[in-house]
Design an enzyme around this catalytic site. Sequence first.
Site, PDB file in Angstrom:
ATOM      1  CB  CYS A   2      -0.929   0.129   1.203  1.00 44.85           C
ATOM      2  SG  CYS A   2      -2.015  -1.271   1.436  1.00 44.85           S
ATOM      3  CD1 TRP A  76      -0.731  -6.081  -3.463  1.00 48.08           C
ATOM      4  CD2 TRP A  76      -0.678  -6.726  -1.332  1.00 48.08           C
ATOM      5  NE1 TRP A  76      -0.400  -7.417  -3.434  1.00 48.08           N
ATOM      6  CE2 TRP A  76      -0.357  -7.834  -2.142  1.00 48.08           C
ATOM      7  CE3 TRP A  76      -0.710  -6.906   0.052  1.00 48.08           C
ATOM      8  CZ2 TRP A  76      -0.074  -9.100  -1.619  1.00 48.08           C
ATOM      9  CZ3 TRP A  76      -0.426  -8.163   0.569  1.00 48.08           C
ATOM     10  CH2 TRP A  76      -0.108  -9.239  -0.261  1.00 48.08           C
ATOM     11  N   GLY A 103       0.192  -1.114   6.285  1.00 43.31           N
ATOM     12  CA  GLY A 103       0.725  -2.009   7.318  1.00 43.31           C
ATOM     13  C   GLY A 103      -0.328  -2.995   7.767  1.00 43.31           C
ATOM     14  CD  GLU A 483      16.120 -12.767  -9.916  1.00 47.32           C
ATOM     15  OE1 GLU A 483      15.757 -13.347  -8.875  1.00 47.32           O
ATOM     16  OE2 GLU A 483      15.669 -11.667 -10.279  1.00 47.32           O
ATOM     17  CE  LYS A 487      12.599 -10.941 -11.736  1.00 42.99           C
ATOM     18  NZ  LYS A 487      13.287 -10.339 -10.656  1.00 42.99           N
ATOM     19  CD  GLU A 490       8.677 -11.137 -10.042  1.00 42.82           C
ATOM     20  OE1 GLU A 490       9.895 -11.057 -10.083  1.00 42.82           O
ATOM     21  OE2 GLU A 490       8.003 -10.589  -9.150  1.00 42.82           O
ATOM     22  CG  HIS A 506      18.207 -37.068  -7.439  1.00 38.56           C
ATOM     23  ND1 HIS A 506      18.678 -38.293  -7.041  1.00 38.56           N
ATOM     24  CD2 HIS A 506      19.283 -36.384  -7.905  1.00 38.56           C
ATOM     25  CE1 HIS A 506      19.988 -38.343  -7.236  1.00 38.56           C
ATOM     26  NE2 HIS A 506      20.372 -37.197  -7.771  1.00 38.56           N
ATOM     27  CE  LYS A 605      10.615  -2.557  -6.791  1.00 37.10           C
ATOM     28  NZ  LYS A 605      11.228  -3.641  -7.567  1.00 37.10           N
TER      29      LYS A 605
HETATM   30  C1  F6R Z   1      11.107 -10.336  -7.528  1.00 35.26           C
HETATM   31  C2  F6R Z   1      11.120  -9.353  -6.469  1.00 35.26           C
HETATM   32  C3  F6R Z   1      10.940  -9.829  -5.086  1.00 35.26           C
HETATM   33  C4  F6R Z   1      11.841  -9.034  -4.120  1.00 35.26           C
HETATM   34  C5  F6R Z   1      11.507  -9.416  -2.672  1.00 35.26           C
HETATM   35  C6  F6R Z   1      12.404  -8.703  -1.683  1.00 35.26           C
HETATM   36  O1  F6R Z   1      11.267  -9.742  -8.774  1.00 35.26           O
HETATM   37  O2  F6R Z   1      11.256  -8.184  -6.701  1.00 35.26           O
HETATM   38  O3  F6R Z   1      11.158 -11.198  -4.971  1.00 35.26           O
HETATM   39  O4  F6R Z   1      13.177  -9.311  -4.417  1.00 35.26           O
HETATM   40  O5  F6R Z   1      10.175  -9.104  -2.398  1.00 35.26           O
HETATM   41  O6  F6R Z   1      12.228  -7.319  -1.744  1.00 35.26           O
HETATM   42  P1  F6R Z   1      13.303  -6.345  -1.173  1.00 35.26           P
HETATM   43  O7  F6R Z   1      14.530  -6.482  -1.986  1.00 35.26           O
HETATM   44  O8  F6R Z   1      12.694  -4.990  -1.271  1.00 35.26           O
HETATM   45  O9  F6R Z   1      13.558  -6.764   0.256  1.00 35.26           O
END
Ligand code: F6R
Length: 610
Positions: A2, A76, A103, A483, A487, A490, A506, A605
Amino acid sequence: MCGIVGYIGNEQAAPILLDGLKKLEYRGYDSAGIALLNASGDIDIVKAKGRLSVLCEMTDDGKTMNGTCGIGHTRWATHGEPSENNAHPHCNDEKTIAAVHNGIIENYAELKEKLIKRGYKFYSQTDTEVATKLVDYYYKKYGDPLRAISEFALRVRGSYALAVVNKDFPDTVFAIRKDSPMIIGVTGGAAILASDVPAILNYTKNVYYVDNLQIARLEKGAVTFYNLDREEVQKELVAITWNAEAAEKGGYEHFMLKEIHEQPKVVKDTLNYLCRDGRLDFSEVGLTDKDFKRINGIVIVGCGSAYHVGVVMQYVIEDLARVPVRVELASEFRYRNPVLNGELVVAISQSGETADTLAAIRAAKESGLKTLAIVNVVGSSIAREADFVLYTKAGPEISVATTKAYSAQLVAGYAFAVKLAKIRGKIDNNYYDKLVTELIALSEKLDCLMERKEEIQKFAAKTMDKQDVFFIGRGADYAVSVEGSLKLKEISYIHSEAYAAGELKHGTISLIEDGTLVFGVLTQKNLVEKTLSNLIETASRGALIAVIASDGVKLPVKGIDNVFRIPDVDEHFTPSLAVIPLQFFAYYLSVLRGNDVDKPRNLAKSVTVE
Ligand code: F6R
């Protein structure tokens, strides 16, 4: 998650609030709302389910709402589905107090029950409505808006960044925070509050970082801070070095594409900060050679992609510096009562606000361990709580899927590993110089890779209907595979798995069938043959194979059709290059499938809740 904003000044508040919310939409985007004190002194509230654009349309970008003092929110959902009813701001029945919140109020059910007994009615499923009515209850009881907020803080458990407007104080926004981010800027005759820097960059570059349990009173051109006893506290303004353009798309179709292209620069900027005259220098981080010498073990914590950086760091640090490294998901570390023995705990986080990573840092400190934060956002909670802070120089990252922050974290991790190896005498001067030179050359090699994106784009077009994609590799190639897989999942919503190539047999190989796409990452020369034979095993079961291979890696003439080359570099640093085609692949598939690349479904994010 949020985003919240607040404004008091001489301008019409609604357009400013909406503009700020646009910059925070990456934090949550299932509903939005604003509350304004209008010219007759009443509170007007407008809310809408869906993206912020719906609210902007309803209010003609805020032009139809009058008033120079207000608060706003982009949500969110945590408590209650996305709906107009659950959207913020929430208010009391008389509509004399309204609040927005980021929060989680953990004891909201208990507080709600008490408020119901005192005659309050509830219309939403949110914890924020409880927070608002709790503030209202104490305001009615004591007639003091600051006291109402401090009583609220004394009774709630959880995290909050809360902003409140009160009809009795038409030119004031009140705010408080605990474990959720909040910054406040003052400019000319206005004061502006937000969850994150991009929301206020257009107005000022000097901000206050509100500390936990500090109350703020925003008035025209002034802000006053108080502790919970309502005694005034003095705070220092901090200058932001990011510029407003850095938080704009700058001609790219999506923030993610722009941020992928910014990687050569952020890698360079991060290394510039960690290098002086061709030598690694951690003085700005606060780590002396003595501190490095004392490191006898390292625990790395992080979530998602930040955790994946930790996986790479484990390979690199152990190989170069011969110091034992453990990498842990922050959400596990904080609850599993780990055995610790004087290690340095390294927390990696772009936002610096991830709840689990913050809790892991706190747990480490409680166990008497020293902590190093590798974070991107200056003044964030993790940065403030760690003993040492290494700031990655990625600038504002807006796209939910991280790219440039991941890359900046990687080079910070390499620099740390090389410095540690040198100080511990595990590498000689020549190798040290070679490694530093290779690090510095990464930026140029990244630049070259940007030019190869069309190959990936074409391949993405051919494979856009795939249902399952596997990524395999060994060593650092495995670390980057996880990674690449994240990517893809998501933002394209395609199911994907990443495996250490040796693990396929396995169990997982039973999932490979005709047409399954398997990506192999081949940059570790002594492991290439092994991963190749694992790839061939999948091909003989019908898999379509693609590989990402360093220029110097020899591949069989037959059997591998889709090869994406990356420049040669010291093998410790190959993840920085190998990740680029993987990012492009995820990006183009997401575009081809018509997804919202920068704001993938169900995500936000900054994950400030557990
Ligand atoms: C994936 C992504 C998330 C963040 C994770 C940690 O593309 O962005 O997996 O890496 O939520 O976020 P931070 O780095 O802000 O602690």
